[in-house]
Structure formats: structure tokens, C-alpha cells
Design a protein around this motif. Structure first.
Motif, short mmCIF file in Angstrom:
data_model
loop_
_atom_site.label_atom_id
_atom_site.label_comp_id
_atom_site.label_asym_id
_atom_site.label_seq_id
_atom_site.Cartn_x
_atom_site.Cartn_y
_atom_site.Cartn_z
N SER A 163 0.83 -1.21 0.00
CA SER A 163 0.00 0.00 0.00
C SER A 163 0.86 1.26 0.00
O SER A 163 0.35 2.36 -0.15
CB SER A 163 -0.94 0.01 1.21
N ILE A 164 2.18 1.08 0.15
CA ILE A 164 3.13 2.20 0.11
C ILE A 164 3.89 2.08 -1.21
O ILE A 164 4.38 1.00 -1.56
CB ILE A 164 4.12 2.13 1.29
N ALA A 165 4.01 3.18 -1.96
CA ALA A 165 4.58 3.12 -3.31
C ALA A 165 6.10 2.92 -3.30
O ALA A 165 6.77 3.12 -2.29
CB ALA A 165 4.23 4.41 -4.06
N ASP A 166 6.63 2.55 -4.47
CA ASP A 166 8.07 2.52 -4.76
C ASP A 166 8.85 1.45 -4.00
O ASP A 166 10.00 1.68 -3.62
CB ASP A 166 8.71 3.91 -4.52
N TYR A 167 8.27 0.29 -3.81
CA TYR A 167 8.98 -0.86 -3.24
C TYR A 167 9.79 -0.49 -1.99
O TYR A 167 11.01 -0.58 -1.98
CB TYR A 167 9.93 -1.46 -4.28
N PRO A 168 9.12 -0.07 -0.93
CA PRO A 168 9.89 0.36 0.25
C PRO A 168 10.49 -0.77 1.07
O PRO A 168 11.12 -0.52 2.09
CB PRO A 168 8.86 1.13 1.07
#
Length: 200
Positions: free
Chosen positions: A69-74
């Protein structure tokens, strides 16, 4: 302590394997993921896979696929958060995370994580070996999911920084062999095939 749900973390990019899903690589009679599922299934009340991109590639497994749900492959914490949000919807109190590329983790992983977190108000524990913590293998409380979401939105990426904030404990696995051996390279896959043959 109630039996947790399980989330298999398959959200990485597998750059050292040339991209693609490491968990879908062949191992023994099936795939790495087949072996992971077979090990985790008896230890949890239900399972889902955290993965990004087309969910259909995992359709044959018959499991829910949870994107970050958090972008950019954290990183793995985003996969844990996806698992916690899913677990909250199921009415579960906790999840146990495992890595999709680590097919030989212990058959008693969950029970030993639960013992390590015994008597904690918010049970939180990571697996560890004598070489250090294994941050993709942990017991995570659903009650802390909003705290984790806020930390990720603030830029935190390192698993142990967040678990240390909440006095997370360790479950030590010091048995012989390499229970947390993971497949990162083609050479690792060859080794995994040999290890799987030895466990047959």
C-alpha cells in the motif's frame, strides 16, 4: 496466544536472479513457493502472499495476493503492513511473515516466535541466528499496524529500527544447517536443489 495468519513476502525485485519471481523458480517436485507454503501452512490459521504487479501469476496457488500500500517498493516492512491490514479484516491479532525465497525455514518457526514474545502486550519478535536477526521472519501484532504505516510514510525502511522502537524480541535458531538459506543467485538455486534432495 491465538494461531496467527501467515504472509509470504514476495514483493522484492529479484535483481540478482535477472528479475521475475524467485518463488516461482523450480525446486524439487514443484517451486520454491510450493515448499514455503507447505512449511508455513500447518503453523498458521491462513495465508496470503505479498506481491506487486499482476496477481494472476500466483493464481494457481489459490491464495490472496496483497500488494504494497506504500509506493516505490519500500521493502519488507511494506509487505508486513499489507499482511497486517489483511489480517485486521480477518479479525486476526497477529501475522507471521516469511520470505518467498527461503524454503527451508524451521517447522516450528511460529511456536518459537510466540514463545519469544510471551507476555508482551503487543507480541513482536524476529527470528535470529548466531549471525544476526532475520528481518523477514517475524511475529507482528495487528494492533501496531497504524504505527507501522506512519513510520513507513515518514521514510523508515529498516525493519530492526522499527522493531527496536517497540522493544521487539528475538527467537534464536541455532540448530545445525542453514534454516534461513535464501535463493538470490543461480548458484543458490543449485545449492537449494541439493539441500531439498538431502531432506527428501
Amino acid at each position: 496466544m491465538k494461531q496467527p495468519l501467515g504472509v509470504i513476502l514476495a514483493g522484492g525485485k529479484a535483481t540478482r536472479m535477472g528479475g521475475g519471481d524467485k518463488g516461482l523458480l523450480p525446486l524439487s517436485e514443484g517451486t520454491i513457493l510450493d515448499q514455503v507454503i507447505a512449511r508455513l501452512s500447518p503453523q498458521v490459521a491462513g495465508m496470503a502472499i505479498n506481491a506487486n504487479g499482476e496477481a494472476e501469476r500466483f493464481a494457481a496457488l489459490g491464495l490472496p495476493v496483497l500488494p504494497d500500500s506504500i509506493a516505490d517498493y519500500p521493502g519488507p516492512l511494506a509487505g508486513v503492513l499489507a499482511g497486517l491490514d489483511w489480517a485486521a479484516g480477518q479479525g486476526a491479532e497477529s501475522v507471521v511473515s516469511v520470505a518467498a525465497d527461503t524454503p527451508f525455514f524451521p517447522h516450528d518457526l511460529v511456536s518459537r516466535l510466540q514463545v519469544a514474545a510471551k507476555d508482551m502486550e503487543q507480541p513482536l519478535a524476529l527470528a535470529a541466528t548466531p549471525d544476526g536477526r532475520q528481518p523477514t521472519f517475524g511475529l507482528w501484532p495487528v494492533a501496531l499496524r497504524d504505527d507501522l504505516r506512519a513510520a513507513l510514510q515518514d521514510g523508515l525502511r529498516k525493519v530492526v529500527m522499527w522493531t527496536d522502537r517497540h522493544d521487539g524480541r528475538e527467537a534464536l535458531f541455532d540448530e545445525a544447517g542453514e534454516p534461513f538459506f535464501n535463493v538470490n543467485t543461480p548458484e543458490d538455486l543449485d545449492k537449494a536443489q541439493a539441500m531439498a534432495g538431502g531432506q527428501a
